[in-house]
Design an enzyme around this catalytic site. Structure first.
Site, PDB file in Angstrom:
ATOM      1  N   ASP A   4       2.436 -17.541   0.073  1.00  0.00           N
ATOM      2  CA  ASP A   4       1.572 -18.589   0.610  1.00  0.00           C
ATOM      3  C   ASP A   4       1.748 -19.815  -0.287  1.00  0.00           C
ATOM      4  OD1 ASP A   4       0.215 -17.916  -1.691  1.00  0.00           O
ATOM      5  OD2 ASP A   4      -1.691 -17.429  -0.715  1.00  0.00           O
ATOM      6  N   HIS A  22       8.458   6.577  -8.941  1.00  0.00           N
ATOM      7  CA  HIS A  22       7.425   7.513  -8.456  1.00  0.00           C
ATOM      8  C   HIS A  22       7.026   7.229  -7.013  1.00  0.00           C
ATOM      9  CE1 HIS A  22       5.858   8.642 -12.741  1.00  0.00           C
ATOM     10  NE2 HIS A  22       7.168   8.705 -12.630  1.00  0.00           N
ATOM     11  N   CYS A  38       1.504 -14.196  -3.703  1.00  0.00           N
ATOM     12  CA  CYS A  38       0.374 -15.078  -3.395  1.00  0.00           C
ATOM     13  C   CYS A  38      -0.303 -15.383  -4.727  1.00  0.00           C
ATOM     14  CB  CYS A  38      -0.579 -14.456  -2.365  1.00  0.00           C
ATOM     15  SG  CYS A  38      -1.398 -12.956  -2.897  1.00  0.00           S
ATOM     16  N   HIS A  73       7.381  13.858  -7.315  1.00  0.00           N
ATOM     17  CA  HIS A  73       7.049  12.521  -6.791  1.00  0.00           C
ATOM     18  C   HIS A  73       7.399  12.425  -5.308  1.00  0.00           C
ATOM     19  CE1 HIS A  73       6.156  11.454 -10.806  1.00  0.00           C
ATOM     20  NE2 HIS A  73       7.395  11.702 -11.219  1.00  0.00           N
ATOM     21  N   THR A  95      -2.991 -14.130  -6.527  1.00  0.00           N
ATOM     22  CA  THR A  95      -3.188 -12.944  -7.373  1.00  0.00           C
ATOM     23  C   THR A  95      -2.232 -11.811  -7.020  1.00  0.00           C
ATOM     24  OG1 THR A  95      -4.737 -12.119  -5.729  1.00  0.00           O
ATOM     25  CG2 THR A  95      -5.667 -13.389  -7.568  1.00  0.00           C
TER      26      THR A  95
END
Ligand code: RB5
Length: 366
Positions: free
Chosen positions: A8, A99, A66, A134, A68
């Site tokens: 963004d 993993h 973005c 995993h 955060t």
């Protein structure tokens, strides 16, 4: 590697920097926007575009930014077949591949410095999924996803096991399981089931708009765009599924691969393989009605990969858990599409309850 990037306004500067860095590393980058940081925009509008490219195989991986990273993570993880990881350090980036087999990396443009972001990207791109425990954990996520979102399987290349529970498929499967079903009916029904499975698997093929003139007026219509498919039957039983798929996707190319089990080493040996020349550009459906031990399917997939095949899915009518485990651990990125996951293998290597030997029943050799 083909990498779709998106951001963004808040992630724009970092996205631009990462895009340049990916070019420097020699990757093929598709920028899905945003294309400026001037205006405040909504991260889902851009994140979904890039995530869908990863989900349907138009990109191998995705990187989203973005402010955060949180909004982009939530967005990307709504797209079926996308496993997005928000990473703020190299350790998490490496483990998100080893993993979690994350196929989308998310960064916070306002929380992570640009040097660190480059290092995270490099670590992430250089790490590969591990199998073992995993893989089994990833399998649980994929199983859940296919149970709750089994409304159309696409070729995403994230190692999902999708059981297609369409009533028509299940009805026809019941008839082919029956030992009293004739060779002719068995053959016809296997083709029909393969076609119905292909219908579900191809539900999300990308469409492009085209201009068409009807007898009344010009109009806009749709045409499947940019997807090239190859169907590769594992000889001989896989042949029983090819026509059913071609009836639906007539432009698909057909390769063939034949394997036998060496009586001494018990390992699969390929005795015949002919694939379309441009196999590396195609989405490949390896088809074999029965996924029993997984030995032949896994060897066929390895051989196709050696010859350049990249986006491979396995399509089988019936599988044993042993076969699914073998293919998933050796090829964690390969999606497996099934009509049924049966109980187990017996001491002779037959799937129980299964349907017997699909090759013999298709060709009447027993
Ligand atoms: C935009 O201000 C910001 O909310 C967005 O970039 C992101 O951080 C959302 O999670």
């Amino acid at each position: 590697m083909k990498i779709a990037v998106a951001s963004d306004h808040a992630g724009f500067a970092m996205k631009e920097d990462i895009r340049n860095y990916l070019f420097e590393l020699g990757h093929d980058v598709e920028d899905c926007g945003a294309f400026s940081e001037e205006k405040s925009v909504d991260y889902p509008d851009w994140g979904i575009k890039a995530a869908e490219k990863v989900a349907d195989g138009r990109a191998d991986r995705g990187i989203l930014v973005c402010g955060t990273g949180v909004g982009m993570s939530i967005t990307a993880n709504k797209v079926k077949g996308v496993y997005a990881a928000l990473c703020a350090d190299e350790f998490t980036a490496r483990l998100s591949r080893e993993h979690n087999a994350a196929n989308v990396l998310v960064l916070g443009g306002r929380t992570t410095g640009s040097e660190l972001a480059r290092s995270i990207v490099k670590t992430w791109l250089g790490s590969e999924p591990e199998s073992g425990r995993h893989m089994l954990r990833r399998q649980k996520i994929a199983d859940y996803e296919s149970r709750v979102k089994n409304d159309g399987a696409e070729t995403s290349g994230s190692g999902r096991v999708v059981i297609i529970e369409h009533p028509l498929i299940q009805h026809k499967l019941g008839i082919v399981r029956d030992k009293n079903t004739s060779v002719k009916d068995f053959r016809d029904l296997v083709q029909e089931i393969a076609g119905l499975m292909a219908y579900e698997i191809s539900r999300n093929l990308p469409l492009g708009e085209i201009d068409v003139e009807t007898p009344l007026c010009p109009t806009k219509a749709f045409s499947i765009s940019g997807k090239k498919l190859a169907v590769v039957p594992v000889l001989r039983a896989g042949l029983g599924m090819v026509e059913g798929i071609l009836r639906l996707i007539p432009n698909a190319k057909v390769g063939h691969i034949g394997l036998y089990r060496d009586p001494e080493t018990l390992l699969p040996v390929d005795y015949y393989c002919k694939l379309p020349n441009d196999i590396e550009e195609r989405d490949i459906f390896v088809v074999d009605p029965m996924l029993a031990t997984g030995g032949s399917a896994s060897a066929a997939i390895s051989h196709i990969k050696r010859l350049g095949g990249r986006r491979i899915s396995l399509v089988s009518l019936i599988a044993a858990p042993e076969g699914v485990k073998k293919v998933s651990s050796e090829h964690p990125e390969v999606d497996i599409f099934l009509a049924s996951l049966d109980s187990h293998l017996n001491e002779h290597g037959y799937i129980v309850p299964g349907l017997g030997d699909a090759g013999d029943r298709l060709f009447g050799t027993k």
